[in-house]
Design a protein around this motif. Structure first.
Motif, PDB file in Angstrom:
ATOM      1  N   GLU A   1       1.015  -1.184  -0.511  1.00 15.27           N
ATOM      2  CA  GLU A   1      -0.107  -0.268   0.130  1.00 15.27           C
ATOM      3  C   GLU A   1       1.081   1.241   0.183  1.00 15.27           C
ATOM      4  N   ASP A   2       2.211   1.303   0.454  1.00 16.72           N
ATOM      5  CA  ASP A   2       2.806   2.559   0.800  1.00 16.72           C
ATOM      6  C   ASP A   2       3.547   2.609  -0.506  1.00 16.72           C
ATOM      7  N   LEU A   3       3.464   1.726  -1.617  1.00 16.41           N
ATOM      8  CA  LEU A   3       3.332   2.225  -3.186  1.00 16.41           C
ATOM      9  C   LEU A   3       2.756   2.612  -4.277  1.00 16.41           C
ATOM     10  N   GLY A   4       1.366   2.616  -3.385  1.00 11.92           N
ATOM     11  CA  GLY A   4       0.188   3.370  -4.690  1.00 11.92           C
ATOM     12  C   GLY A   4      -0.063   1.769  -4.497  1.00 11.92           C
ATOM     13  N   GLY A   5      -0.712   0.564  -4.101  1.00  8.11           N
ATOM     14  CA  GLY A   5      -0.778  -0.468  -4.245  1.00  8.11           C
ATOM     15  C   GLY A   5      -2.054  -1.466  -3.008  1.00  8.11           C
ATOM     16  N   GLY A   6      -1.638  -2.417  -3.285  1.00  3.84           N
ATOM     17  CA  GLY A   6      -1.970  -2.979  -2.059  1.00  3.84           C
ATOM     18  C   GLY A   6      -3.502  -4.797  -2.837  1.00  3.84           C
ATOM     19  N   VAL A   7      -3.623  -5.122  -1.603  1.00  4.13           N
ATOM     20  CA  VAL A   7      -4.142  -6.718  -1.679  1.00  4.13           C
ATOM     21  C   VAL A   7      -5.344  -6.450  -2.578  1.00  4.13           C
ATOM     22  N   TRP A   8      -6.305  -6.116  -2.682  1.00  3.91           N
ATOM     23  CA  TRP A   8      -7.356  -5.379  -3.814  1.00  3.91           C
ATOM     24  C   TRP A   8      -6.688  -5.225  -5.167  1.00  3.91           C
ATOM     25  N   PRO A   9      -6.311  -3.452  -4.986  1.00  8.53           N
ATOM     26  CA  PRO A   9      -5.588  -3.518  -6.444  1.00  8.53           C
ATOM     27  C   PRO A   9      -4.563  -4.524  -6.970  1.00  8.53           C
ATOM     28  N   GLY A  10      -4.067  -5.512  -6.559  1.00  6.03           N
ATOM     29  CA  GLY A  10      -3.130  -6.588  -7.016  1.00  6.03           C
ATOM     30  C   GLY A  10      -4.121  -7.686  -7.446  1.00  6.03           C
ATOM     31  N   LEU A  11      -4.947  -7.944  -6.483  1.00 10.27           N
ATOM     32  CA  LEU A  11      -6.265  -9.086  -6.981  1.00 10.27           C
ATOM     33  C   LEU A  11      -7.159  -9.008  -8.114  1.00 10.27           C
ATOM     34  N   ARG A  12      -7.041  -7.028  -8.057  1.00 11.16           N
ATOM     35  CA  ARG A  12      -7.965  -6.906  -9.944  1.00 11.16           C
ATOM     36  C   ARG A  12      -8.000  -6.696 -10.634  1.00 11.16           C
ATOM     37  N   ALA A  13      -6.013  -6.327 -10.337  1.00 11.21           N
ATOM     38  CA  ALA A  13      -5.339  -6.593 -11.616  1.00 11.21           C
ATOM     39  C   ALA A  13      -4.702  -7.665 -12.181  1.00 11.21           C
ATOM     40  N   LEU A  14      -4.996  -8.938 -11.294  1.00 11.39           N
ATOM     41  CA  LEU A  14      -4.392 -10.249 -11.634  1.00 11.39           C
ATOM     42  C   LEU A  14      -5.930 -10.464 -12.644  1.00 11.39           C
ATOM     43  N   LEU A  15      -6.740 -10.279 -12.221  1.00  8.49           N
ATOM     44  CA  LEU A  15      -8.312 -10.964 -12.003  1.00  8.49           C
ATOM     45  C   LEU A  15      -8.633 -11.015 -13.923  1.00  8.49           C
ATOM     46  N   LEU A  16      -8.508 -10.149 -14.945  1.00 10.84           N
ATOM     47  CA  LEU A  16      -8.671 -10.138 -16.078  1.00 10.84           C
ATOM     48  C   LEU A  16      -7.578 -11.425 -16.966  1.00 10.84           C
ATOM     49  N   PRO A  17      -5.969 -11.845 -16.909  1.00  7.95           N
ATOM     50  CA  PRO A  17      -4.741 -11.828 -16.961  1.00  7.95           C
ATOM     51  C   PRO A  17      -5.594 -13.326 -15.928  1.00  7.95           C
ATOM     52  N   ALA A  18      -6.234 -14.165 -14.834  1.00  6.98           N
ATOM     53  CA  ALA A  18      -6.573 -15.015 -14.662  1.00  6.98           C
ATOM     54  C   ALA A  18      -8.253 -15.764 -15.000  1.00  6.98           C
ATOM     55  N   ILE A  19      -8.639 -14.928 -15.191  1.00  6.46           N
ATOM     56  CA  ILE A  19     -10.035 -15.731 -16.468  1.00  6.46           C
ATOM     57  C   ILE A  19      -9.572 -15.933 -17.447  1.00  6.46           C
ATOM     58  N   ALA A  20      -8.717 -14.782 -18.129  1.00  6.35           N
ATOM     59  CA  ALA A  20      -8.419 -15.805 -19.686  1.00  6.35           C
ATOM     60  C   ALA A  20      -7.825 -16.921 -19.101  1.00  6.35           C
ATOM     61  N   LEU A  21      -6.254 -17.298 -18.594  1.00  7.55           N
ATOM     62  CA  LEU A  21      -6.054 -18.533 -18.087  1.00  7.55           C
ATOM     63  C   LEU A  21      -7.035 -19.562 -17.713  1.00  7.55           C
ATOM     64  N   ALA A  22      -7.772 -19.530 -16.860  1.00 13.93           N
ATOM     65  CA  ALA A  22      -8.823 -20.147 -16.179  1.00 13.93           C
ATOM     66  C   ALA A  22      -9.536 -20.432 -17.169  1.00 13.93           C
ATOM     67  N   LEU A  23     -10.281 -20.072 -17.774  1.00 12.88           N
ATOM     68  CA  LEU A  23     -10.981 -20.410 -19.050  1.00 12.88           C
ATOM     69  C   LEU A  23     -11.212 -21.331 -19.789  1.00 12.88           C
ATOM     70  N   VAL A  24      -9.464 -22.142 -20.828  1.00 13.45           N
ATOM     71  CA  VAL A  24      -9.740 -22.310 -20.919  1.00 13.45           C
ATOM     72  C   VAL A  24      -9.505 -24.034 -20.412  1.00 13.45           C
ATOM     73  N   GLN A  25      -8.447 -23.810 -19.780  1.00 11.50           N
ATOM     74  CA  GLN A  25      -8.333 -24.556 -18.367  1.00 11.50           C
ATOM     75  C   GLN A  25      -9.581 -25.877 -17.954  1.00 11.50           C
ATOM     76  N   ALA A  26     -10.334 -24.335 -17.264  1.00 16.18           N
ATOM     77  CA  ALA A  26     -11.953 -25.141 -17.030  1.00 16.18           C
ATOM     78  C   ALA A  26     -13.118 -26.085 -17.899  1.00 16.18           C
ATOM     79  N   ALA A  27     -12.910 -25.405 -19.514  1.00 16.68           N
ATOM     80  CA  ALA A  27     -13.083 -26.518 -20.227  1.00 16.68           C
ATOM     81  C   ALA A  27     -12.927 -27.828 -20.213  1.00 16.68           C
TER      82      ALA A  27
END
Length: 320
Positions: free
Chosen positions: A171-197
């Motif tokens: 959080e000291d550098l402008g980030g945090g747990v929620w902003p970090g997870l929010r930034a990883l959400l779309l990449p995680a979905i892109a990876l997950a949908l193919v493997q979930a199929a």
């Protein structure tokens, strides 16, 4: 205990074999590694100095043992292109890649189990055909292309998330747990949908096989619906084939981060490896590939232990 010791011994031997394969593949590349790093226009004196710095004047077996000793101490050497310890670079980038892979794996499991259970519960009906059609589509879509579509839809068009980048976990550098997870959400979905199929189709097949077992017919005779019986009893008994495939899929997720991190400009391990290959930084490449191999083997080791915990018969056969 015997089961655990045997699995641990297999893990250590596999790690040793992987290290020899990785070292040999990079060390026996055609040409001089120092010349490859410096480039074809480098003066011979500079190439010779770098060769001595990298220990290339030593026999291959000596350099391999030195590398293993460095791995045991946590001393992976210095990156030629970054001028920083390789261990620090890998540790910093792994703080992004590992949460990304774990988030993608969690989404994969949740989506696949839900889809597979729903399809098995509605075998031969509209819900089953719909799920199978969607999984067939998921198998045909590359994760990097899906990632670009997600960026265009949710970052460019809707502006719900940023198109790329990572704010960090601090959080000291402008980030945090929620902003970090929010930034990883779309990449995680892109990876997950193919493997979930893939996993959803296996889950459906496993649940349909289990639905024919005697204990499932007994559960139905006691008044449980097909959906309830599959949910309460079927998923647990389908865990072993799903765990096996899930362990293999985690390896695919780690490999997929190399492409996805470049699509979303994430400063993770995959992006570091791509940059190291482009910069001919063989020290980073060798240790990075070894780290990825170790992560995959550790996940498979954990899967083996879960197999023994879920089905004690596996432990009994191993200890016999």
């Amino acid at each position: 205990m015997t089961y655990l010791l045997k699995r641990l011994g297999v893990l250590l031997l596999t790690l040793l074999a992987a290290s020899a394969l990785i070292f040999g593949a990079l060390d026996w590349l055609p040409g001089n590694a120092a010349q490859l790093i410096m480039g074809p226009e480098a003066p011979p004196e500079a190439v010779d100095a770098l060769a001595r710095q990298l220990g290339l004047d030593q026999p291959a077996w000596h350099r391999y043992l030195d590398w293993l000793a460095g791995l045991a101490r946590g001393d992976l050497g210095l990156s030629y292109s970054y001028g920083a310890p390789v261990a620090d670079l890998l540790r910093e980038r792994l703080a992004l890649t590992l949460p990304l892979a774990l988030l993608a794996m969690a989404l994969t499991v949740v989506l696949a189990l839900a889809a597979g259970w729903w399809a098995a519960s509605h075998q031969g009906r509209v819900g089953d055909h719909l799920v199978m059609g969607l999984t067939q589509l998921g198998l045909a879509v590359p994760s990097f292309w899906l990632g670009m579509l997600l960026v265009m839809a949710f970052a460019v068009k809707l502006r719900w998330v940023d198109a790329g980048g990572f704010p960090g976990w601090s959080e000291d550098l402008g980030g945090g747990v929620w902003p970090g997870l929010r930034a990883l959400l779309l990449p995680a979905i892109a990876l997950a949908l193919v493997q979930a199929a893939i996993l959803a189709r296996i889950a459906r097949s496993a649940l349909l096989d289990i639905a024919r077992e005697d204990f499932m017919r007994s559960a139905r005779a006691k008044g449980l619906s097909r959906r309830a019986a599959l949910w309460r009893h079927g998923l647990r008994h389908a865990a072993i084939p799903l765990l096996t495939l899930g362990g293999l899929q985690f390896a695919n997720l780690l490999a997929g981060t190399i492409v996805i991190e470049n699509v979303f400009t994430l400063p993770g391990l995959g992006r570091l490896m791509a940059q190291a290959i482009a910069n001919r930084d063989l020290i980073v490449v060798r240790n990075g590939v070894m780290l990825l191999a170790a992560l995959v083997l550790l996940i498979n080791f954990a899967v083996d232990l879960l197999h023994g915990w879920i089905d004690p018969r596996l432990r009994a056969r191993t200890e016999a």
